[in-house]
Motif scaffolding. Sequence first.
Motif, PDB file in Angstrom:
ATOM      1  N   HIS A 183       0.846  -1.185   0.000  1.00 17.22           N
ATOM      2  CA  HIS A 183       0.000   0.000   0.000  1.00 17.22           C
ATOM      3  C   HIS A 183       0.884   1.239   0.000  1.00 17.22           C
ATOM      4  CE1 HIS A 183      -3.087   2.800   1.855  1.00 17.22           C
ATOM      5  NE2 HIS A 183      -3.423   2.570   0.607  1.00 17.22           N
ATOM      6  N   ARG A 184       1.306   1.615  -1.187  1.00 17.87           N
ATOM      7  CA  ARG A 184       2.237   2.743  -1.340  1.00 17.87           C
ATOM      8  C   ARG A 184       1.719   3.699  -2.381  1.00 17.87           C
ATOM      9  NH1 ARG A 184       8.104   0.349  -2.635  1.00 17.87           N
ATOM     10  NH2 ARG A 184       8.322  -0.993  -0.832  1.00 17.87           N
ATOM     11  N   LYS A 185       2.301   4.870  -2.394  1.00 16.51           N
ATOM     12  CA  LYS A 185       1.979   5.842  -3.447  1.00 16.51           C
ATOM     13  C   LYS A 185       2.558   5.315  -4.764  1.00 16.51           C
ATOM     14  CE  LYS A 185       1.153  10.364  -1.700  1.00 16.51           C
ATOM     15  NZ  LYS A 185       1.673  10.669  -0.362  1.00 16.51           N
ATOM     16  N   PRO A 186       1.797   5.418  -5.857  1.00 19.00           N
ATOM     17  CA  PRO A 186       2.371   4.982  -7.135  1.00 19.00           C
ATOM     18  C   PRO A 186       3.567   5.853  -7.546  1.00 19.00           C
ATOM     19  CG  PRO A 186       0.141   5.876  -7.420  1.00 19.00           C
ATOM     20  CD  PRO A 186       0.422   5.881  -5.963  1.00 19.00           C
ATOM     21  N   GLU A 188       5.035   8.045  -9.882  1.00 15.36           N
ATOM     22  CA  GLU A 188       4.394   8.797 -10.980  1.00 15.36           C
ATOM     23  C   GLU A 188       5.139   8.642 -12.307  1.00 15.36           C
ATOM     24  OE1 GLU A 188       1.434   9.988 -11.356  1.00 15.36           O
ATOM     25  OE2 GLU A 188       0.934   9.504  -9.279  1.00 15.36           O
ATOM     26  N   LYS A 191       4.304   5.427 -13.848  1.00 20.03           N
ATOM     27  CA  LYS A 191       2.927   5.424 -14.343  1.00 20.03           C
ATOM     28  C   LYS A 191       2.876   6.149 -15.702  1.00 20.03           C
ATOM     29  CE  LYS A 191      -1.662   6.004 -12.622  1.00 20.03           C
ATOM     30  NZ  LYS A 191      -2.536   5.775 -11.553  1.00 20.03           N
ATOM     31  N   ASP A 268       6.325  -2.198  -6.424  1.00 22.83           N
ATOM     32  CA  ASP A 268       6.458  -0.979  -7.225  1.00 22.83           C
ATOM     33  C   ASP A 268       5.449  -0.979  -8.370  1.00 22.83           C
ATOM     34  OD1 ASP A 268       8.526  -0.025  -5.716  1.00 22.83           O
ATOM     35  OD2 ASP A 268      10.093  -0.884  -6.988  1.00 22.83           O
ATOM     36  N   PRO A 271       1.017  -0.722  -7.323  1.00 19.23           N
ATOM     37  CA  PRO A 271       0.365   0.565  -7.014  1.00 19.23           C
ATOM     38  C   PRO A 271       0.064   1.432  -8.240  1.00 19.23           C
ATOM     39  CG  PRO A 271       2.125   0.132  -5.459  1.00 19.23           C
ATOM     40  CD  PRO A 271       2.260  -0.888  -6.546  1.00 19.23           C
ATOM     41  N   GLU A 296      -4.524  -1.524  -3.145  1.00 19.38           N
ATOM     42  CA  GLU A 296      -5.770  -0.777  -3.410  1.00 19.38           C
ATOM     43  C   GLU A 296      -6.242  -0.937  -4.846  1.00 19.38           C
ATOM     44  OE1 GLU A 296      -7.404   3.217  -1.832  1.00 19.38           O
ATOM     45  OE2 GLU A 296      -5.258   3.278  -1.421  1.00 19.38           O
TER      46      GLU A 296
END
Length: 377
Positions: A183-186, A188, A191, A268, A271, A296
């Motif tokens: 559960h980490r921030k993607p 960016e 992405k 990695d 997310p 998530e």
Amino acid sequence: MNIAIVCYPTFGGSGVLATELGKALADKGHNIHFITYQQPVRLGGFHANIFYHEVRVPTYPLFDFPPYETALASTMVDVVKNQHIDVLHVHYAIPHAAAAYMAKQILAKENIKVPVITTLHGTDITLVGKDKTYSPVVTFSMEESDILTAVSENLKQETYNNFELAHKPIEVIYNFVDIKRFHRKPIEAFKKAMAPNGERIIVHASNFRKVKRVGDVIEVFKLIAKQIPAKLLLIGDGPERPELESATRECFLKDDIKFLGKQEQMEDLLPIADLFLLPSEYESFGLAALEAMAAEVPVIASNAGGLPEIIIDGNCGYMSNVGDVEDMAANAIKILKEDTVYATFKANALKQAQRFGIENIVPQYEALYKSLLPLGK
Ligand code: GMT
């Protein structure tokens, strides 16, 4: 406790789970001894309580099939004896449970007692194990294990349906996930590299065997992409990949489908995903889906095997009949189309994954180990 863990060291779910269990137990102060033919892929960096014992299988011109099971049993004997092992925990019945039985008998001759726990993971029962070339040995070694566990109620039932196990109890201990890790921030930049115009990112991860129906993943994606700008990331490798990859090169969506191969850093990758697809013919549990949910990510899956025990239909994802790619695509679109609906599914996915959090499940294994120790230990 001194605990020996035997598993496949590869990307398969049983090896991943066994390695994560060993790491979690080491964090709790136990000494963990992995016995495998190669360093487990998920083992990661140095840990003062984790030891790795490689099973060496010497070759000889006579051996068309080097006797791995004999080498494994001998390594088990050596490790149990010299590391004062309290419990031998084998993951995936074939051939680990039979090798453990052999090691236990050898050690008994020297008055060394070691209890054996066998954890059944899926294809060791539903595909390979029930084949009559293996089933007598698998049945016997399951009977002889001190404790038998299965990773879902469905797998427990499949085991009773496929093997004559008389009155052998099977404990269900669900697989688990370390929520903090996924559960980490993607990232960016990552992405952006995968979906430069903000397309939805759909992910599938598996060992690309027939049972995973990766062809269905691509069909579902094609239907989604007709309505929503999207990219498909296919993670993993296996026998079905070459044909699927060639077919994809001819397809009009070829620039939107990427085969990433085997990846170690799922924390990695997941997310950045918006949706995870798992349309398998059978899954005893579906650890890959649970890891996605911990990141998530809602899941679109088949309703096969143990998946209904993990996914709540219409809440953190949807399940359809095996092969019903239209229904899977329609459900995916339902989730992705509206931001508010999507946000609810995301939050629910995380909430459901928390039920299978490492802190809820690992103590169940510890309790089993303790139950096997001699009184006072
Ligand atoms: O999925 C695979 O084919 C690999 C296999 C394994 O044993 O490594 O996975 C099985 O065990 C996983 C961990 O318990 C489960 O999450 C998978 O659902 C299960 N696979 C099947 O039942 C097909």
